[in-house]
Design a protein around this motif. Structure first.
Motif, PDB file in Angstrom:
ATOM      1  N   LYS A   1       1.888  -4.679  -1.610  1.00 25.46           N
ATOM      2  CA  LYS A   1       1.384  -5.615  -0.726  1.00 25.46           C
ATOM      3  C   LYS A   1       0.580  -5.012   0.473  1.00 25.46           C
ATOM      4  N   THR A   2       1.312  -3.705   0.925  1.00 21.22           N
ATOM      5  CA  THR A   2       0.905  -3.056   2.283  1.00 21.22           C
ATOM      6  C   THR A   2      -0.282  -2.545   1.891  1.00 21.22           C
ATOM      7  N   SER A   3      -0.609  -1.892   0.577  1.00 19.29           N
ATOM      8  CA  SER A   3      -1.791  -1.237   0.121  1.00 19.29           C
ATOM      9  C   SER A   3      -2.998  -2.178   0.235  1.00 19.29           C
TER      10      SER A   3
ATOM     11  N   ARG B   1       8.354   2.454   2.584  1.00 23.08           N
ATOM     12  CA  ARG B   1       8.676   0.915   2.370  1.00 23.08           C
ATOM     13  C   ARG B   1       8.545   0.045   3.651  1.00 23.08           C
ATOM     14  N   THR B   2       8.103  -1.022   3.510  1.00 23.16           N
ATOM     15  CA  THR B   2       7.815  -2.023   4.628  1.00 23.16           C
ATOM     16  C   THR B   2       9.382  -2.486   5.150  1.00 23.16           C
TER      17      THR B   2
ATOM     18  N   GLY C   1       9.675  -5.916   0.132  1.00 25.61           N
ATOM     19  CA  GLY C   1       9.853  -6.514  -1.281  1.00 25.61           C
ATOM     20  C   GLY C   1      11.094  -6.223  -1.649  1.00 25.61           C
TER      21      GLY C   1
ATOM     22  N   ASP D   1      -5.300   0.558 -12.283  1.00 26.45           N
ATOM     23  CA  ASP D   1      -6.011   2.028 -12.559  1.00 26.45           C
ATOM     24  C   ASP D   1      -5.138   3.073 -13.168  1.00 26.45           C
TER      25      ASP D   1
ATOM     26  N   ALA E   1      -5.278  -1.898  -5.711  1.00 28.87           N
ATOM     27  CA  ALA E   1      -5.295  -1.960  -4.196  1.00 28.87           C
ATOM     28  C   ALA E   1      -5.463  -0.514  -3.511  1.00 28.87           C
TER      29      ALA E   1
HETATM   30  N1  LIG Z   1      -1.979   3.772  -8.596  1.00 30.60           N
HETATM   31  C1  LIG Z   1      -1.831   2.938  -7.804  1.00 30.60           C
HETATM   32  N2  LIG Z   1      -0.821   2.791  -6.562  1.00 30.60           N
HETATM   33  C2  LIG Z   1      -0.694   2.022  -6.028  1.00 30.60           C
HETATM   34  C3  LIG Z   1      -1.553   0.666  -6.020  1.00 30.60           C
HETATM   35  N3  LIG Z   1      -1.238   0.018  -4.903  1.00 30.60           N
HETATM   36  C4  LIG Z   1      -0.210   0.658  -4.493  1.00 30.60           C
HETATM   37  N4  LIG Z   1       0.193   1.862  -5.117  1.00 30.60           N
HETATM   38  C5  LIG Z   1       1.036   2.533  -4.623  1.00 30.60           C
HETATM   39  O1  LIG Z   1       2.356   1.966  -4.660  1.00 30.60           O
HETATM   40  C6  LIG Z   1       3.450   2.495  -3.753  1.00 30.60           C
HETATM   41  C7  LIG Z   1       3.624   1.247  -3.161  1.00 30.60           C
HETATM   42  O2  LIG Z   1       2.643   0.597  -2.570  1.00 30.60           O
HETATM   43  P1  LIG Z   1       2.864  -0.595  -1.022  1.00 30.60           P
HETATM   44  O3  LIG Z   1       1.723  -1.083  -0.733  1.00 30.60           O
HETATM   45  O4  LIG Z   1       3.670   0.415   0.189  1.00 30.60           O
HETATM   46  O5  LIG Z   1       3.891  -1.474  -1.634  1.00 30.60           O
HETATM   47  P2  LIG Z   1       4.494  -2.620  -0.902  1.00 30.60           P
HETATM   48  O6  LIG Z   1       4.467  -3.908  -2.014  1.00 30.60           O
HETATM   49  O7  LIG Z   1       4.070  -2.817   0.321  1.00 30.60           O
HETATM   50  O8  LIG Z   1       6.050  -2.144  -1.121  1.00 30.60           O
HETATM   51  P3  LIG Z   1       7.382  -2.928   0.053  1.00 30.60           P
HETATM   52  O9  LIG Z   1       6.675  -2.817   1.449  1.00 30.60           O
HETATM   53  O10 LIG Z   1       8.797  -1.928  -0.334  1.00 30.60           O
HETATM   54  O11 LIG Z   1       7.439  -4.174  -0.483  1.00 30.60           O
HETATM   55  C8  LIG Z   1       2.319   3.475  -2.737  1.00 30.60           C
HETATM   56  O12 LIG Z   1       2.702   4.727  -3.241  1.00 30.60           O
HETATM   57  C9  LIG Z   1       1.002   3.021  -2.919  1.00 30.60           C
HETATM   58  O13 LIG Z   1       0.161   4.244  -2.964  1.00 30.60           O
HETATM   59  C10 LIG Z   1      -2.373   0.694  -6.957  1.00 30.60           C
HETATM   60  O14 LIG Z   1      -3.237  -0.183  -7.163  1.00 30.60           O
HETATM   61  N5  LIG Z   1      -2.582   1.755  -7.762  1.00 30.60           N
END
Ligand SMILES: Nc1nc2c(ncn2[C@@H]2O[C@H](COP(=O)(O)OP(=O)(O)OP(=O)(O)O)[C@@H](O)[C@H]2O)c(=O)[nH]1
Ligand SMILES: [Mg+2]
Length: 207
Positions: A25-27, A53-54, A81, A144, A175
């Motif tokens: 989500k954050t990504s 983590r958010t 999350g 990916d 993302a």
């Molecule tokens: N390979 C890959 N890694 C990803 C992708 N999207 C996110 N990540 C990785 O997954 C991890 C978590 O991503 P976040 O965007 O922080 O996830 P979040 O949903 O915000 O997580 P919370 O804040 O804990 O709810 C990070 O290390 C990102 O780099 C993707 O599309 N591909």
């Protein structure tokens, strides 16, 4: 119902990115912020714990310009999350106009996606809202990883698990690479704007 200022002719639309912890989500918001850095002249607000983590939420506001004479402002939020932060998730959902559910396509996260969607349904229910009615888009993120030999759920499985009843628009995305991130955003904005327009016409606030 969105925040509408008839005097200033301004509408604020709140779009929330929801989904299991570490799903991306954050990504998504980080990619959108990078991509539109020139047009988004505000900083993204983000509160993270160690390990990225958010903790509360991320917040990214931007203008999309005039629609029917109204200046439309979009506010993107993410929820945390991690299961333990449900109070915060519920707060972030307050007054939501549209939702993007970011599912994690990794095979090991299958149950987490289903749990998180259920949690979203429950939390929305507390606000007397339904996933069937609210503007809603599903994103299957991290596709990916397949290239790197990490087991990814087939799209058909993800659709069956999460979208067989809802039948909402869905995107396979990455993302980190940006694949379908903007497409997801455009679709949720379009659905949300259409839905708000309908509400406003019904209330005869706009013609
Ligand atoms: N390979 C890959 N890694 C990803 C992708 N999207 C996110 N990540 C990785 O997954 C991890 C978590 O991503 P976040 O965007 O922080 O996830 P979040 O949903 O915000 O997580 P919370 O804040 O804990 O709810 C990070 O290390 C990102 O780099 C993707 O599309 N591909
Ligand atoms: Mg996050």
């Amino acid at each position: 119902m969105a925040f509408v200022n008839l005097h200033e002719k301004e509408i604020h639309l709140k779009i929330v990115y929801y989904g299991p912890g570490r799903g991306g989500k954050t990504s998504n918001l980080e990619y959108i912020h990078r991509k539109f850095a020139k047009r988004i002249n505000t900083e993204m607000v983000t509160v993270k714990t160690h390990g990225d983590r958010t903790l509360f939420f991320d917040f990214l506001p931007f203008d999309i310009g005039l629609i029917n004479g109204f200046n439309v402002k979009i506010q993107l939020y993410t929820v945390p999350g991690q299961i333990k932060y449900n109070t915060t998730r519920k707060l972030v959902l307050r007054g939501v106009d549209g939702i993007v559910f970011v599912a994690d396509a990794m095979a090991v996260r299958r149950e987490k996606n289903i749990q998180s969607l259920k949690n979203l349904q429950e939390n929305l229910g507390d606000y007397k809202k339904s996933l069937f009615k609210i503007p809603f888009v599903i994103q299957y993120n991290k596709i990916d990883l397949k290239e790197r030999g990490i087991p990814i759920l087939p799209m058909a499985t993800l659709e069956k698990d999460l979208n067989s009843k809802l039948k909402k628009p869905s995107f396979a995305a990455s993302a980190v690479l940006g694949t379908n991130v903007i497409e997801t955003l455009k679709r949720i904005i379009a659905l949300t704007v259409t839905s708000i327009k309908k509400d406003l016409i019904q209330e005869k606030k706009i013609g």
